[in-house]
Design an enzyme around this catalytic site. Sequence first.
Site, PDB file in Angstrom:
ATOM      1  N   THR A 131      16.007 -56.640 -46.295  1.00 46.28           N
ATOM      2  CA  THR A 131      14.910 -55.868 -45.403  1.00 46.28           C
ATOM      3  C   THR A 131      15.456 -54.476 -45.233  1.00 46.28           C
ATOM      4  OG1 THR A 131      13.541 -55.437 -43.492  1.00 46.28           O
ATOM      5  CG2 THR A 131      15.500 -56.870 -43.171  1.00 46.28           C
ATOM      6  N   ASP A 132      14.658 -53.606 -45.109  1.00 49.93           N
ATOM      7  CA  ASP A 132      14.953 -51.979 -44.779  1.00 49.93           C
ATOM      8  C   ASP A 132      15.565 -52.103 -43.276  1.00 49.93           C
ATOM      9  OD1 ASP A 132      12.517 -52.440 -43.672  1.00 49.93           O
ATOM     10  OD2 ASP A 132      11.601 -50.344 -44.555  1.00 49.93           O
ATOM     11  N   GLU A 133      15.134 -53.168 -42.602  1.00 49.40           N
ATOM     12  CA  GLU A 133      15.194 -52.870 -41.071  1.00 49.40           C
ATOM     13  C   GLU A 133      16.875 -53.072 -40.864  1.00 49.40           C
ATOM     14  OE1 GLU A 133      12.893 -55.121 -38.257  1.00 49.40           O
ATOM     15  OE2 GLU A 133      11.115 -54.751 -39.587  1.00 49.40           O
ATOM     16  N   TYR A 156      16.499 -59.836 -35.123  1.00 47.31           N
ATOM     17  CA  TYR A 156      16.024 -60.213 -36.666  1.00 47.31           C
ATOM     18  C   TYR A 156      17.044 -59.351 -37.361  1.00 47.31           C
ATOM     19  CZ  TYR A 156      13.416 -59.454 -40.846  1.00 47.31           C
ATOM     20  OH  TYR A 156      12.998 -59.441 -42.218  1.00 47.31           O
ATOM     21  N   LYS A 160      19.758 -60.532 -40.476  1.00 39.92           N
ATOM     22  CA  LYS A 160      19.393 -60.117 -41.729  1.00 39.92           C
ATOM     23  C   LYS A 160      20.724 -59.497 -42.237  1.00 39.92           C
ATOM     24  CE  LYS A 160      16.653 -60.903 -44.328  1.00 39.92           C
ATOM     25  NZ  LYS A 160      16.302 -62.042 -45.115  1.00 39.92           N
TER      26      LYS A 160
HETATM   27  P1  NAD Z   1       7.613 -65.576 -43.808  1.00 37.41           P
HETATM   28  O1  NAD Z   1       8.051 -65.906 -42.568  1.00 37.41           O
HETATM   29  O2  NAD Z   1       5.916 -65.405 -44.164  1.00 37.41           O
HETATM   30  O3  NAD Z   1       8.099 -66.832 -44.618  1.00 37.41           O
HETATM   31  C1  NAD Z   1       9.096 -67.668 -44.467  1.00 37.41           C
HETATM   32  C2  NAD Z   1       9.306 -68.759 -45.430  1.00 37.41           C
HETATM   33  O4  NAD Z   1      10.589 -69.528 -45.023  1.00 37.41           O
HETATM   34  C3  NAD Z   1       8.320 -69.998 -44.602  1.00 37.41           C
HETATM   35  O5  NAD Z   1       7.624 -70.387 -45.782  1.00 37.41           O
HETATM   36  C4  NAD Z   1       9.154 -71.055 -44.031  1.00 37.41           C
HETATM   37  O6  NAD Z   1       8.603 -72.110 -43.939  1.00 37.41           O
HETATM   38  C5  NAD Z   1      10.434 -70.709 -44.510  1.00 37.41           C
HETATM   39  N1  NAD Z   1      11.768 -71.098 -43.826  1.00 37.41           N
HETATM   40  C6  NAD Z   1      12.042 -70.617 -42.486  1.00 37.41           C
HETATM   41  N2  NAD Z   1      13.097 -71.326 -42.023  1.00 37.41           N
HETATM   42  C7  NAD Z   1      13.420 -72.036 -43.214  1.00 37.41           C
HETATM   43  C8  NAD Z   1      14.597 -73.007 -43.271  1.00 37.41           C
HETATM   44  N3  NAD Z   1      15.528 -73.198 -42.489  1.00 37.41           N
HETATM   45  N4  NAD Z   1      14.598 -73.598 -44.582  1.00 37.41           N
HETATM   46  C9  NAD Z   1      13.783 -73.593 -45.391  1.00 37.41           C
HETATM   47  N5  NAD Z   1      12.791 -72.814 -45.303  1.00 37.41           N
HETATM   48  C10 NAD Z   1      12.667 -71.997 -44.251  1.00 37.41           C
HETATM   49  O7  NAD Z   1       8.388 -64.619 -44.468  1.00 37.41           O
HETATM   50  P2  NAD Z   1       8.081 -63.397 -45.412  1.00 37.41           P
HETATM   51  O8  NAD Z   1       7.603 -62.244 -44.483  1.00 37.41           O
HETATM   52  O9  NAD Z   1       7.520 -63.976 -46.628  1.00 37.41           O
HETATM   53  O10 NAD Z   1       9.704 -62.966 -45.559  1.00 37.41           O
HETATM   54  C11 NAD Z   1      10.355 -63.502 -47.006  1.00 37.41           C
HETATM   55  C12 NAD Z   1      11.787 -62.918 -46.816  1.00 37.41           C
HETATM   56  O11 NAD Z   1      11.424 -61.489 -47.180  1.00 37.41           O
HETATM   57  C13 NAD Z   1      12.450 -62.753 -45.541  1.00 37.41           C
HETATM   58  O12 NAD Z   1      13.945 -63.003 -45.981  1.00 37.41           O
HETATM   59  C14 NAD Z   1      12.404 -61.468 -45.018  1.00 37.41           C
HETATM   60  O13 NAD Z   1      13.469 -61.206 -44.290  1.00 37.41           O
HETATM   61  C15 NAD Z   1      12.135 -60.445 -46.312  1.00 37.41           C
HETATM   62  N6  NAD Z   1      11.371 -59.615 -46.095  1.00 37.41           N
HETATM   63  C16 NAD Z   1      10.073 -59.616 -45.651  1.00 37.41           C
HETATM   64  C17 NAD Z   1       9.472 -58.270 -45.308  1.00 37.41           C
HETATM   65  C18 NAD Z   1       8.060 -58.279 -44.892  1.00 37.41           C
HETATM   66  O14 NAD Z   1       7.399 -57.311 -44.787  1.00 37.41           O
HETATM   67  N7  NAD Z   1       7.390 -59.420 -44.761  1.00 37.41           N
HETATM   68  C19 NAD Z   1       9.915 -57.002 -45.889  1.00 37.41           C
HETATM   69  C20 NAD Z   1      11.159 -57.331 -46.542  1.00 37.41           C
HETATM   70  C21 NAD Z   1      12.113 -58.169 -46.553  1.00 37.41           C
HETATM   71  O1  DAU Z   2      10.422 -53.200 -42.580  1.00 37.73           O
HETATM   72  C1  DAU Z   2      10.445 -54.557 -43.278  1.00 37.73           C
HETATM   73  C2  DAU Z   2      10.143 -55.835 -42.099  1.00 37.73           C
HETATM   74  O2  DAU Z   2       8.688 -55.465 -41.889  1.00 37.73           O
HETATM   75  C3  DAU Z   2      10.253 -57.070 -42.337  1.00 37.73           C
HETATM   76  O3  DAU Z   2      11.777 -57.236 -42.666  1.00 37.73           O
HETATM   77  C4  DAU Z   2       9.865 -57.999 -41.539  1.00 37.73           C
HETATM   78  O4  DAU Z   2      10.113 -59.431 -41.707  1.00 37.73           O
HETATM   79  C5  DAU Z   2       8.401 -57.848 -41.233  1.00 37.73           C
HETATM   80  O5  DAU Z   2       7.739 -58.736 -40.080  1.00 37.73           O
HETATM   81  C6  DAU Z   2       8.056 -56.264 -40.856  1.00 37.73           C
HETATM   82  O6  DAU Z   2       8.699 -55.907 -39.423  1.00 37.73           O
HETATM   83  P1  DAU Z   2       7.810 -55.034 -38.473  1.00 37.73           P
HETATM   84  O7  DAU Z   2       8.332 -55.206 -37.215  1.00 37.73           O
HETATM   85  O8  DAU Z   2       7.796 -53.571 -39.083  1.00 37.73           O
HETATM   86  O9  DAU Z   2       6.267 -55.687 -38.709  1.00 37.73           O
HETATM   87  P2  DAU Z   2       5.184 -56.015 -37.745  1.00 37.73           P
HETATM   88  O10 DAU Z   2       4.032 -56.302 -38.606  1.00 37.73           O
HETATM   89  O11 DAU Z   2       5.689 -56.996 -36.775  1.00 37.73           O
HETATM   90  O12 DAU Z   2       5.053 -54.547 -36.870  1.00 37.73           O
HETATM   91  C7  DAU Z   2       4.529 -53.494 -37.629  1.00 37.73           C
HETATM   92  C8  DAU Z   2       4.516 -52.244 -36.612  1.00 37.73           C
HETATM   93  O13 DAU Z   2       3.440 -52.591 -35.903  1.00 37.73           O
HETATM   94  C9  DAU Z   2       5.595 -52.452 -35.886  1.00 37.73           C
HETATM   95  O14 DAU Z   2       5.907 -50.906 -35.370  1.00 37.73           O
HETATM   96  C10 DAU Z   2       5.033 -52.951 -34.494  1.00 37.73           C
HETATM   97  C11 DAU Z   2       3.513 -52.839 -34.366  1.00 37.73           C
HETATM   98  N1  DAU Z   2       2.952 -53.719 -33.905  1.00 37.73           N
HETATM   99  C12 DAU Z   2       3.160 -55.173 -34.262  1.00 37.73           C
HETATM  100  C13 DAU Z   2       2.094 -56.198 -33.767  1.00 37.73           C
HETATM  101  C14 DAU Z   2       2.463 -57.453 -34.221  1.00 37.73           C
HETATM  102  C15 DAU Z   2       1.913 -53.310 -32.889  1.00 37.73           C
HETATM  103  O15 DAU Z   2       1.549 -52.320 -32.266  1.00 37.73           O
HETATM  104  N2  DAU Z   2       1.284 -54.652 -32.524  1.00 37.73           N
HETATM  105  C16 DAU Z   2       1.245 -55.981 -32.827  1.00 37.73           C
HETATM  106  O16 DAU Z   2       0.532 -56.650 -32.210  1.00 37.73           O
END
Ligand code: NAD
Ligand code: DAU
Length: 350
Positions: A131-133, A156, A160
């Site tokens: 992730t970019d985080e 988190y 990562k």
């Molecule tokens: P998500 O939470 O929607 O899905 C995670 C999946 O992993 C689920 O299906 C869950 O059942 C599975 N999982 C969790 N713990 C597990 C374990 N111990 N063993 C096997 N499976 C397990 O997550 P996502 O948003 O799809 O993110 C996927 C990946 O991409 C993550 O590594 C996250 O850090 C990364 N990522 C997410 C975002 C985003 O915006 N969502 C952005 C950048 C990177």
């Molecule tokens: O940048 C990549 C990341 O983006 C991924 O690595 C993470 O897995 C993914 O969850 C996401 O993280 P964020 O914290 O940026 O996403 P989230 O949707 O939780 O929140 C987006 C923005 O909105 C953040 O600034 C917090 C704000 N927010 C979020 C929630 C859930 C609110 O204001 N209210 C809310 O209820």
Amino acid sequence: MKTILITGGAGFIGCHVVKLFVEKYPDYTIINLDALTYAGNLENLCAIENAKNYKFIKGDICDRNLIKALFEKHHIDAVIHLAAESHVDRSITNPFDFAHTNIMGTLTLLNQAKESWKNDYSGKLFYHISTDEVFGSLGNEGYFLEDTPYDPKSPYSASKASSDHFVRAYENTYGLPAIITNCSNNYGPNQFPEKLIPLFINNIKNNKALPVYGEGLNVRDWLYVEDHARAIDVVFHKGTIGDTYNIGGFNEWKNIELIKVICKVMDTKLGREEGTSEKLITYVKDRAGHDMRYAIDSTKLKENLGWEPSLQFEEGIEKTINWYLDNEAWLNSIVTGDYKDYYEKQYVSQ
Ligand code: NAD
Ligand code: DAU
């Protein structure tokens, strides 16, 4: 002919990656390993569940015996590792789960890949999705580049970042062929409604308050999830071993501005008078340690491997909203039971 282990394939991004690989590469065998935590949902994979080149295994990436048996039985050539605990708010209340899954789970996979592949790394790849985080938080100016120093600020992102460091350590110490990509915020179909966009779509639909953290001024860079899956395909096939690539949408939005766009589109879709949904906006206590701004520079991926986002945000958000409105059963099946407890603790009883 390749056998690819995709972890976390029942989650949001994982299901789009699994579907893309299963459909586009009939000669590959795709094994999807997922523990089916609250975030995993096999309904995300209905379209390909009976495909000949696809197999689902329910299991935990931290289970060393299972991972060993799986590598031995299926002769895995490559891993695309997405399984993780992924929600920042949950990491603030439950950091140990994040350390366990994201660090120990990644280490378990890396170590087994090293053990199974050590006599011959040719044609093998450990592709880690990050992730970019991990880069921390930006001010008003600048972008995250591939060589921006790591500065994670939430449990988190710390977990990562740690997993990324283990990937690099295995590459440096044992020669494990690895690639890492760091992506910005994804949006689109199948995202669990704890994350901003699906949460707010669902709340608007149900006339519930829209809980904006702080002043809503934090900035995120949004990428349509299928564009991320396409980037993963490109990097998997054309990326340089040992390299790292940033993936982003060049699509920054202040939260409050993004939320107003969602409100406007939802008013139209639901046949409500313009301005109705905006009235649901409620400013609530800020997220602890809330990162101010993320912005990815993905020029390297464009120049070296020819990938760039395909969808404009206006089109992507419309497709996304349509999907959640058309898939009411999917949404309703999630927002029950455990979800209600989570919602109560996160938003109502604070
Ligand atoms: P998500 O939470 O929607 O899905 C995670 C999946 O992993 C689920 O299906 C869950 O059942 C599975 N999982 C969790 N713990 C597990 C374990 N111990 N063993 C096997 N499976 C397990 O997550 P996502 O948003 O799809 O993110 C996927 C990946 O991409 C993550 O590594 C996250 O850090 C990364 N990522 C997410 C975002 C985003 O915006 N969502 C952005 C950048 C990177
Ligand atoms: O940048 C990549 C990341 O983006 C991924 O690595 C993470 O897995 C993914 O969850 C996401 O993280 P964020 O914290 O940026 O996403 P989230 O949707 O939780 O929140 C987006 C923005 O909105 C953040 O600034 C917090 C704000 N927010 C979020 C929630 C859930 C609110 O204001 N209210 C809310 O209820």
